[in-house]
Motif scaffolding. Sequence first.
Motif, PDB file in Angstrom:
ATOM      1  N   THR A   1       9.768   6.334   8.852  1.00 29.77           N
ATOM      2  CA  THR A   1       9.306   5.355   7.865  1.00 29.77           C
ATOM      3  C   THR A   1       9.241   5.969   6.483  1.00 29.77           C
ATOM      4  O   THR A   1       9.711   5.377   5.497  1.00 29.77           O
ATOM      5  CB  THR A   1       7.915   4.820   8.248  1.00 29.77           C
ATOM      6  N   TYR A   2       8.663   7.161   6.412  1.00 23.81           N
ATOM      7  CA  TYR A   2       8.539   7.822   5.111  1.00 23.81           C
ATOM      8  C   TYR A   2       9.901   8.174   4.536  1.00 23.81           C
ATOM      9  O   TYR A   2      10.146   7.965   3.341  1.00 23.81           O
ATOM     10  CB  TYR A   2       7.700   9.092   5.241  1.00 23.81           C
TER      11      TYR A   2
ATOM     12  N   THR B   1      11.628   5.136   3.174  1.00 20.78           N
ATOM     13  CA  THR B   1      10.957   4.683   1.955  1.00 20.78           C
ATOM     14  C   THR B   1      11.305   5.585   0.785  1.00 20.78           C
ATOM     15  O   THR B   1      11.584   5.103  -0.325  1.00 20.78           O
ATOM     16  CB  THR B   1       9.434   4.666   2.159  1.00 20.78           C
TER      17      THR B   1
ATOM     18  N   MET C   1      10.578  -5.654   3.480  1.00 23.97           N
ATOM     19  CA  MET C   1       9.207  -6.142   3.560  1.00 23.97           C
ATOM     20  C   MET C   1       9.074  -7.187   4.653  1.00 23.97           C
ATOM     21  O   MET C   1       8.102  -7.199   5.415  1.00 23.97           O
ATOM     22  CB  MET C   1       8.771  -6.733   2.211  1.00 23.97           C
TER      23      MET C   1
ATOM     24  N   VAL D   1       9.114  -5.255   7.929  1.00 23.28           N
ATOM     25  CA  VAL D   1       7.866  -4.525   8.195  1.00 23.28           C
ATOM     26  C   VAL D   1       6.772  -5.465   8.701  1.00 23.28           C
ATOM     27  O   VAL D   1       6.038  -5.137   9.644  1.00 23.28           O
ATOM     28  CB  VAL D   1       7.401  -3.794   6.923  1.00 23.28           C
TER      29      VAL D   1
ATOM     30  N   GLU E   1       0.321   1.017   7.076  1.00 21.11           N
ATOM     31  CA  GLU E   1       1.707   1.132   6.628  1.00 21.11           C
ATOM     32  C   GLU E   1       2.169  -0.150   5.952  1.00 21.11           C
ATOM     33  O   GLU E   1       2.940  -0.114   4.986  1.00 21.11           O
ATOM     34  CB  GLU E   1       2.598   1.461   7.824  1.00 21.11           C
ATOM     35  N   LYS E   2       1.691  -1.283   6.438  1.00 19.31           N
ATOM     36  CA  LYS E   2       2.051  -2.563   5.814  1.00 19.31           C
ATOM     37  C   LYS E   2       1.458  -2.676   4.413  1.00 19.31           C
ATOM     38  O   LYS E   2       2.118  -3.158   3.488  1.00 19.31           O
ATOM     39  CB  LYS E   2       1.581  -3.719   6.690  1.00 19.31           C
TER      40      LYS E   2
ATOM     41  N   SER F   1       3.421  -0.343   2.152  1.00 22.49           N
ATOM     42  CA  SER F   1       4.739  -0.922   1.878  1.00 22.49           C
ATOM     43  C   SER F   1       4.628  -2.071   0.882  1.00 22.49           C
ATOM     44  O   SER F   1       5.457  -2.199  -0.033  1.00 22.49           O
ATOM     45  CB  SER F   1       5.373  -1.430   3.184  1.00 22.49           C
TER      46      SER F   1
ATOM     47  N   TYR G   1       6.249  -2.369  -2.828  1.00 29.20           N
ATOM     48  CA  TYR G   1       7.094  -3.530  -3.121  1.00 29.20           C
ATOM     49  C   TYR G   1       6.650  -4.230  -4.404  1.00 29.20           C
ATOM     50  O   TYR G   1       7.492  -4.619  -5.227  1.00 29.20           O
ATOM     51  CB  TYR G   1       7.044  -4.499  -1.942  1.00 29.20           C
TER      52      TYR G   1
END
Length: 258
Positions: free
Chosen positions: A127-128, A131, A182, A185, A195-196, A199, A203
């Motif tokens: 995930t990281y 991103t 997005m 996720v 994490e949401k 994120s 965004y």
Amino acid sequence: MRHDLSVPNLLKLTSFVLWNWLYFFTVEYAPDKSPEWCCRVITFLHGSVATAVGLTQCQFRNLAPWHFSRKLSACQYFLMVWSWGYFAFDLLWCLVYWTESVVMLLHHITALVAITRYMQKDCAGCTYSCTLVLLEITNPVLQTRWFLKHEGYGNTTFYFIVEVLYLSMFLVLRGILGTYLMYYVFNTGYFDWEEKVLSLTFYVVSLAFVYDIAGYIRYKYRNEISEFREFYYATQIYTESEEFRRRALTHSEILNTM
């Protein structure tokens, strides 16, 4: 009471010191350059390495949902430490010289918080990495654009190509792809609430940058946009659509009054 410096904090501190040393090394060996020039060299280095390493760690060629639940690897952890030190350095530099917008400061603060939390998770490496790539892949192009303009090549064809490439990449990656990610996720069960939230924060910051870039495009390329509209409307005169005829004539009248 005794307070021991933990290994993660020691690694982050070491990374922060390393980035500062690289900056002062650049300042020492380029005394005729401005602090911003030296800082952008460091930024170019981070963006290039973060993108190259991040692409190898986010499994972008065969990205599957189960990748987001894999254990954090040593390389992914190193990437977090590497970037944490850079964002801490760049935030400090921005606060000292105060050359960036509030949005950029918020971006750096969010990055530091996110990396700190990701380092504490066992399965956040993919995930990281994804991103980081999304956020940094346009950075080397941005710095190249700045260096070209700073060195007097702002009116060259190559500068125009680099600028269009940067603007296009940013709008597509941050605006279009970022919106899709997005949605992904928030509609899958592989990400926890934290994490949401992280994120979503990235965004929102990205949308602020997209808004600024859209305004820049409208301002700098307003003549080109106007010429394109004129050409587009003119080509519709030969169609049978009365609406196109009306819009073409109206646009032509407006241009004649300017």
